[in-house]
Design a protein around this motif. Sequence first.
Motif, short mmCIF file in Angstrom:
data_model
loop_
_atom_site.label_atom_id
_atom_site.label_comp_id
_atom_site.label_asym_id
_atom_site.label_seq_id
_atom_site.Cartn_x
_atom_site.Cartn_y
_atom_site.Cartn_z
N ARG A 12 -43.68 -39.51 -36.92
CA ARG A 12 -43.15 -39.24 -38.24
C ARG A 12 -42.83 -40.55 -38.97
O ARG A 12 -42.29 -41.48 -38.39
CB ARG A 12 -41.92 -38.38 -38.12
N PHE A 13 -43.20 -40.58 -40.24
CA PHE A 13 -42.93 -41.74 -41.08
C PHE A 13 -42.06 -41.32 -42.24
O PHE A 13 -42.30 -40.29 -42.86
CB PHE A 13 -44.23 -42.34 -41.62
N GLY A 14 -41.06 -42.09 -42.55
CA GLY A 14 -40.15 -41.77 -43.64
C GLY A 14 -39.78 -43.02 -44.41
O GLY A 14 -40.62 -43.90 -44.59
N PRO A 15 -38.52 -43.13 -44.81
CA PRO A 15 -38.08 -44.31 -45.57
C PRO A 15 -38.38 -45.59 -44.81
O PRO A 15 -38.20 -45.67 -43.60
CB PRO A 15 -36.57 -44.09 -45.71
N GLY A 16 -38.87 -46.57 -45.53
CA GLY A 16 -39.19 -47.86 -44.91
C GLY A 16 -40.62 -47.97 -44.43
O GLY A 16 -41.06 -49.04 -44.01
N SER A 17 -41.37 -46.88 -44.46
CA SER A 17 -42.77 -46.94 -44.03
C SER A 17 -43.65 -47.34 -45.20
O SER A 17 -43.24 -47.27 -46.35
CB SER A 17 -43.20 -45.58 -43.47
N SER A 18 -44.86 -47.74 -44.87
CA SER A 18 -45.79 -48.12 -45.94
C SER A 18 -46.31 -46.86 -46.63
O SER A 18 -46.21 -45.75 -46.09
CB SER A 18 -46.97 -48.91 -45.37
N ASP A 19 -46.88 -47.03 -47.81
CA ASP A 19 -47.44 -45.89 -48.53
C ASP A 19 -48.55 -45.23 -47.72
O ASP A 19 -48.66 -44.00 -47.68
CB ASP A 19 -47.97 -46.32 -49.90
N ASP A 20 -49.39 -46.04 -47.07
CA ASP A 20 -50.49 -45.48 -46.27
C ASP A 20 -49.98 -44.68 -45.08
O ASP A 20 -50.51 -43.61 -44.76
CB ASP A 20 -51.42 -46.59 -45.78
N GLU A 21 -48.94 -45.19 -44.40
CA GLU A 21 -48.37 -44.47 -43.26
C GLU A 21 -47.78 -43.13 -43.71
O GLU A 21 -48.01 -42.10 -43.08
CB GLU A 21 -47.29 -45.31 -42.57
N PHE A 22 -47.02 -43.15 -44.78
CA PHE A 22 -46.39 -41.93 -45.27
C PHE A 22 -47.43 -40.94 -45.77
O PHE A 22 -47.35 -39.75 -45.50
CB PHE A 22 -45.36 -42.26 -46.36
N HIS A 23 -48.44 -41.42 -46.47
CA HIS A 23 -49.52 -40.56 -46.94
C HIS A 23 -50.23 -39.90 -45.75
O HIS A 23 -50.50 -38.70 -45.76
CB HIS A 23 -50.52 -41.37 -47.78
N GLY A 24 -50.53 -40.69 -44.73
CA GLY A 24 -51.19 -40.15 -43.54
C GLY A 24 -50.34 -39.09 -42.85
O GLY A 24 -50.85 -38.05 -42.41
N TYR A 25 -49.05 -39.34 -42.76
CA TYR A 25 -48.14 -38.37 -42.14
C TYR A 25 -48.10 -37.06 -42.91
O TYR A 25 -48.13 -35.97 -42.34
CB TYR A 25 -46.73 -38.97 -42.03
N LEU A 26 -48.06 -37.14 -44.23
CA LEU A 26 -47.96 -35.93 -45.05
C LEU A 26 -49.27 -35.15 -45.15
O LEU A 26 -49.26 -33.93 -45.13
CB LEU A 26 -47.51 -36.27 -46.47
N PHE A 27 -50.39 -35.86 -45.26
CA PHE A 27 -51.62 -35.18 -45.64
C PHE A 27 -52.74 -35.21 -44.62
O PHE A 27 -53.70 -34.46 -44.76
CB PHE A 27 -52.14 -35.77 -46.96
N SER A 28 -52.68 -36.05 -43.60
CA SER A 28 -53.78 -36.14 -42.64
C SER A 28 -53.46 -35.37 -41.37
O SER A 28 -52.97 -35.92 -40.40
CB SER A 28 -54.06 -37.61 -42.31
#
Length: 109
Positions: free
Chosen positions: A28-44
Amino acid sequence: MLILECPYCGVKGEETEFAGGGEAHLKRFGPGSSDDEFHGYLFSKVNPKGVHFERWRHAHGCGKWFHAARDTITLEVYGTYPAQTTEPPKDIKDKISAKRPGWSWREFA
């Protein structure tokens, strides 16, 4: 219909007794993560044909989260186990391997 068993309180019931929570074992990626990490967590997410690991909550019972291993083709549930576990127990892996020779556990990033 899926029949699941809560690994905490032992109640066995139809999937309507529980609430699905998406894919299990994701980093899980949340606050402090990069945009790519958070995008991957939410949508991939994977949507496999075959063995899949999911998060479930015993919504109409003890309220605890757990993981379930199931087959998306046959709807067979191989087993359930506590959510704090980083990978399925050996007996569940063995049950999957017996039904699906050549299957192997994939590491989650």
